[in-house]
Design an enzyme around this catalytic site. Sequence first.
Site, short mmCIF file in Angstrom:
data_model
loop_
_atom_site.label_atom_id
_atom_site.label_comp_id
_atom_site.label_asym_id
_atom_site.label_seq_id
_atom_site.Cartn_x
_atom_site.Cartn_y
_atom_site.Cartn_z
N ASP A 28 7.54 13.34 -11.16
CA ASP A 28 8.07 13.49 -12.52
C ASP A 28 8.28 14.93 -12.98
O ASP A 28 8.85 15.17 -14.06
CB ASP A 28 7.18 12.74 -13.52
CG ASP A 28 5.71 13.15 -13.47
OD1 ASP A 28 5.42 14.31 -13.14
OD2 ASP A 28 4.84 12.30 -13.78
N HIS A 66 5.68 13.85 -2.66
CA HIS A 66 6.55 12.66 -2.61
C HIS A 66 7.92 12.90 -3.24
O HIS A 66 8.58 11.95 -3.64
CB HIS A 66 5.84 11.46 -3.27
CG HIS A 66 4.61 11.01 -2.52
ND1 HIS A 66 3.65 10.20 -3.09
CD2 HIS A 66 4.21 11.24 -1.25
CE1 HIS A 66 2.69 9.97 -2.19
NE2 HIS A 66 3.01 10.59 -1.07
N THR A 87 -5.59 9.43 -9.34
CA THR A 87 -5.00 8.75 -8.17
C THR A 87 -5.96 7.70 -7.63
O THR A 87 -7.17 7.92 -7.60
CB THR A 87 -4.61 9.73 -7.04
OG1 THR A 87 -4.12 8.98 -5.93
CG2 THR A 87 -5.76 10.62 -6.59
N PRO A 142 -10.58 7.32 -15.16
CA PRO A 142 -11.39 6.40 -15.98
C PRO A 142 -12.04 5.30 -15.14
O PRO A 142 -13.02 4.69 -15.58
CB PRO A 142 -10.38 5.79 -16.97
CG PRO A 142 -9.03 6.24 -16.54
CD PRO A 142 -9.15 7.29 -15.48
C1 BJW Z 1 -5.88 7.54 -14.91
C2 BJW Z 1 -5.43 7.40 -16.17
C3 BJW Z 1 -5.64 8.47 -17.01
C4 BJW Z 1 -4.97 5.60 -15.19
N1 BJW Z 1 -6.23 9.56 -16.55
N2 BJW Z 1 -6.46 8.64 -14.46
C5 BJW Z 1 -2.82 5.80 7.49
C6 BJW Z 1 -3.57 4.65 7.30
C7 BJW Z 1 -2.99 3.53 6.72
C8 BJW Z 1 -1.65 3.52 6.35
C9 BJW Z 1 -0.91 4.65 6.55
C10 BJW Z 1 -1.50 5.75 7.10
N3 BJW Z 1 -0.53 6.72 7.17
C11 BJW Z 1 0.62 6.23 6.68
C12 BJW Z 1 0.42 4.97 6.27
C13 BJW Z 1 1.47 4.11 5.67
C14 BJW Z 1 1.74 4.41 4.21
C15 BJW Z 1 0.49 4.11 3.41
O1 BJW Z 1 -0.25 4.99 3.00
N4 BJW Z 1 0.25 2.87 3.10
C16 BJW Z 1 -0.92 2.51 2.28
C17 BJW Z 1 -0.47 1.57 1.20
C18 BJW Z 1 -1.99 2.00 3.19
N5 BJW Z 1 2.18 5.78 4.00
C19 BJW Z 1 3.44 6.15 4.19
O2 BJW Z 1 4.27 5.35 4.57
C20 BJW Z 1 3.79 7.60 3.93
N6 BJW Z 1 4.56 8.13 5.03
C21 BJW Z 1 3.99 8.47 6.18
O3 BJW Z 1 2.78 8.45 6.35
O4 BJW Z 1 4.89 8.85 7.18
C22 BJW Z 1 4.45 8.72 8.52
C23 BJW Z 1 4.83 7.31 8.95
C24 BJW Z 1 6.13 7.07 9.34
C25 BJW Z 1 6.50 5.78 9.73
C26 BJW Z 1 5.56 4.75 9.73
C27 BJW Z 1 4.26 5.00 9.28
C28 BJW Z 1 3.89 6.29 8.90
C29 BJW Z 1 4.70 7.73 2.73
C30 BJW Z 1 4.05 7.38 1.44
C31 BJW Z 1 5.05 7.49 0.28
C32 BJW Z 1 4.51 6.94 -1.03
N7 BJW Z 1 5.57 6.83 -1.96
C33 BJW Z 1 5.27 6.38 -3.32
C34 BJW Z 1 6.62 6.24 -4.06
C35 BJW Z 1 7.19 7.59 -4.40
C36 BJW Z 1 8.47 7.50 -5.13
C37 BJW Z 1 8.33 6.84 -6.47
O5 BJW Z 1 7.73 7.40 -7.41
O6 BJW Z 1 8.86 5.72 -6.61
O7 BJW Z 1 4.43 7.34 -3.96
S1 BJW Z 1 4.30 4.87 -3.38
C38 BJW Z 1 3.34 5.36 -4.78
O8 BJW Z 1 1.94 5.51 -4.44
C39 BJW Z 1 3.84 6.75 -5.16
C40 BJW Z 1 2.58 7.45 -5.53
O9 BJW Z 1 2.74 8.87 -5.45
C41 BJW Z 1 1.59 6.91 -4.55
C42 BJW Z 1 0.16 7.06 -4.98
O10 BJW Z 1 -0.13 6.34 -6.14
P1 BJW Z 1 -1.16 6.93 -7.19
O11 BJW Z 1 -0.63 8.21 -7.72
O12 BJW Z 1 -2.49 6.96 -6.60
O13 BJW Z 1 -1.03 5.86 -8.37
P2 BJW Z 1 -1.83 4.49 -8.62
O14 BJW Z 1 -1.06 3.72 -9.62
O15 BJW Z 1 -2.15 3.85 -7.36
O16 BJW Z 1 -3.22 4.96 -9.26
C43 BJW Z 1 -3.28 5.48 -10.58
C44 BJW Z 1 -4.70 5.92 -10.84
O17 BJW Z 1 -4.72 6.55 -12.10
C45 BJW Z 1 -5.71 4.75 -10.91
O18 BJW Z 1 -6.85 5.09 -10.14
C46 BJW Z 1 -6.09 4.69 -12.39
O19 BJW Z 1 -7.44 4.32 -12.60
C47 BJW Z 1 -5.86 6.12 -12.79
N8 BJW Z 1 -5.57 6.31 -14.21
N9 BJW Z 1 -4.87 6.09 -16.28
C48 BJW Z 1 -6.62 9.57 -15.24
N10 BJW Z 1 -5.24 8.38 -18.31
#
Ligand code: BJW
Length: 261
Positions: free
Chosen positions: A114, A129, A199, A225
Site C-alpha cells: 500500500d 510483495h 503480520t 493484538p
Molecule cells: C493487527 C491489527 C492492528 C490486525 N495492529 N496488528 C515454505 C514453506 C511453506 C510454503 C512455502 C514456503 N515457501 C514458499 C511457500 C509458498 C507460499 C506460502 O508461503 N504459502 C503459505 C500460505 C504456506 N509462498 C509463496 O508462494 C511466495 N513465493 C515464493 O516463495 O516463491 C518461491 C516459490 C516459487 C514457486 C513455488 C513455490 C515457491 C510468494 C508469497 C506472496 C504473497 N502474496 C500476498 C499477496 C500480495 C498482493 C496483494 O496484496 O494482493 O501477500 S498473500 C498475502 O499474505 C499478502 C500479504 O503480504 C501476506 C502476508 O499476510 P499478513 O500481512 O501477515 O496479513 P494477515 O491478514 O495474514 O495477518 C494480519 C495480522 O495483523 C494478524 O495477525 C492480525 O492479528 C494482525 N492485526 N489488526 C496490529 N490494528
Amino acid sequence: MNSTPTASVAPAIPAALIGRLRKARSMAALTGAGISAESGVPTFRDAQTGMWAKFDPLELATPDAFRRNAKLVWDWYAWRRELVAQARPNAGHRALAAIEAANPNFLVITQNVDGLHQAAGSRNVVELHGNIRRVKCSRDGTIVATWDDSSPREAPRCAQCGAFLRPDVVWFEETLPDDALVRAEHAARDCDVLLVVGTAAEVYPAAMLPAYARHHGAAIVEINPNPTRLSDRVDYALRGPSGIVLPALAAAVWGDVPASP
Ligand code: BJW
C-alpha cells in the site's frame, strides 16, 4: 517470553526491552497487513466483510486465478487500489518513521503493497510483495503509467504487446524481487532487534525472517493484538493495535522522537 494482556491501551513496555532498544546498533521491522488496518485497509486473514466475504483474497492472489479470470482479478485489485489511494498512514506507520529518524540504521521490511510507510516518511523501506499502485504487463513486466479500463468484459491490455495488464505485486508461487529479499535477509541477520508488526507470519519467505534474526542473536518483539504462530518464539509480545503500541514504544525508548512529515 514476556507478554502483556490484550488491551486497547498501550501495554507497559518492559524495562529490559527499553534497554535493549536503546543499545541497539541496528534494527529492523517486519510489517504486515495489521499495521494498515487502522488506516482502513483490510487484512487478509482476519474476519472479512463485503467483497472479502464473497471472494477468498488468497485465492485471487495467484497466477492461476489471473489465467482463469483476468477480469475478476483486475477488478479486485482496481477496487483495492482505490481503497489504498484514499488511505492515510496511521500512528503506527508514523512511529516507525520517527524511529528511523532517531536511528538511521533501521530498515522497514514490509509485506504490504500500500505504500503507507513511505507516505508516513519512512525512507529505508523494502517492499517484499511489490506495490499495488504500479501496473505492469503480464508478459514482460514492463511498468505502464496509463491504461484503458473501459471494457466491461476484459482486463486492460498492454499497448505494446496486447497481453493483459496486472498489478505489480507478488502472488503465491511467484518469486519475490531478488534485491528486496536479499536486503531483507541481510537486515534480519544483522539486526539487534526485530519488530514484527501486524503480520500473521504465515507466508514464506517473509515468515522466515524472524527465525534468521533470532538465530543471529536479535531480540524479537511481536506487536499484534492477537497471538500468531510466531508468538511462542518471540522475546517480547506487546499485545495491542500497532497504532497504539508503536507510539508508546517509541516514546518509552527515545522520548520525544522527531515528528515524521
Ligand atoms: C493487527 C491489527 C492492528 C490486525 N495492529 N496488528 C515454505 C514453506 C511453506 C510454503 C512455502 C514456503 N515457501 C514458499 C511457500 C509458498 C507460499 C506460502 O508461503 N504459502 C503459505 C500460505 C504456506 N509462498 C509463496 O508462494 C511466495 N513465493 C515464493 O516463495 O516463491 C518461491 C516459490 C516459487 C514457486 C513455488 C513455490 C515457491 C510468494 C508469497 C506472496 C504473497 N502474496 C500476498 C499477496 C500480495 C498482493 C496483494 O496484496 O494482493 O501477500 S498473500 C498475502 O499474505 C499478502 C500479504 O503480504 C501476506 C502476508 O499476510 P499478513 O500481512 O501477515 O496479513 P494477515 O491478514 O495474514 O495477518 C494480519 C495480522 O495483523 C494478524 O495477525 C492480525 O492479528 C494482525 N492485526 N489488526 C496490529 N490494528
